[in-house]
Design an enzyme around this catalytic site. Sequence first.
Site, PDB file in Angstrom:
ATOM      1  N   ASN A  33       0.808  -1.223   0.000  1.00 48.63           N
ATOM      2  CA  ASN A  33       0.000   0.000   0.000  1.00 48.63           C
ATOM      3  C   ASN A  33       0.837   1.266   0.000  1.00 48.63           C
ATOM      4  O   ASN A  33       0.457   2.261   0.604  1.00 48.63           O
ATOM      5  CB  ASN A  33      -0.926   0.008   1.228  1.00 48.63           C
ATOM      6  CG  ASN A  33      -1.901  -1.141   1.207  1.00 48.63           C
ATOM      7  OD1 ASN A  33      -2.489  -1.444   0.185  1.00 48.63           O
ATOM      8  ND2 ASN A  33      -2.052  -1.803   2.340  1.00 48.63           N
ATOM      9  N   CYS A  34       1.936   1.257  -0.675  1.00 49.62           N
ATOM     10  CA  CYS A  34       2.858   2.396  -0.715  1.00 49.62           C
ATOM     11  C   CYS A  34       2.724   3.094  -2.074  1.00 49.62           C
ATOM     12  O   CYS A  34       2.393   2.463  -3.081  1.00 49.62           O
ATOM     13  CB  CYS A  34       4.286   1.870  -0.517  1.00 49.62           C
ATOM     14  SG  CYS A  34       5.582   3.101  -0.651  1.00 49.62           S
ATOM     15  N   GLY A  35       3.023   4.377  -2.104  1.00 46.59           N
ATOM     16  CA  GLY A  35       3.016   5.103  -3.366  1.00 46.59           C
ATOM     17  C   GLY A  35       4.040   4.584  -4.360  1.00 46.59           C
ATOM     18  O   GLY A  35       3.914   4.802  -5.567  1.00 46.59           O
TER      19      GLY A  35
END
Length: 184
Positions: free
Chosen positions: A59-61
């Site tokens: 769930n990281c950019g």
Amino acid sequence: MQIALFITAIVVCVLATNPEDYTKANSIYEFTAKDIQGNDVSLEKYKGHPLIIVNVASNCGLTEKNYQQLNEIYDKYENKGLRILAFPCNQFLQQEPGTNEEIADFAKKHNVKFDMFAKIDVNGDNADPLYKYLKLKQPGTNPNDTSIEWNFAKFIIDKNGQVVERHVPKKDPVDLIPSLEKYL
């Protein structure tokens, strides 16, 4: 007598899987990690292969670009021996909150063919011994603070199990290609 032999056998197994003191390890081949299914994997399995070891998060950019480019690199260089070892970590804004099973499903949806390992800590007192070793060998831009900065920090390991490079999370995986080609 049998109990003493049993205890000795357990101690030998533990010491054989991960060095008691990671600072005395000679290569990554002295470590064992749990794969995403929970099986012990001796990193000696990767002897003779150049590696990228990377801490990942779902769930990281940086997730989409890194997974896509790591897949591209793996597809391009797997036949030349490259292996990628991905270690999920939830230490950065809880961006890897899922169970190992959920992480494996995420990786499958992203067509990951490289090796996924169980979720670990990469910083702090509970950091996995492998990551303590990686940071010792390649401390990063600030030798006084060897912490992993964020998701997708990348280490390059040569065919002899030596940590030869460390790259910041924002460095795109495809930008590692010139470095990787030196170690293939």
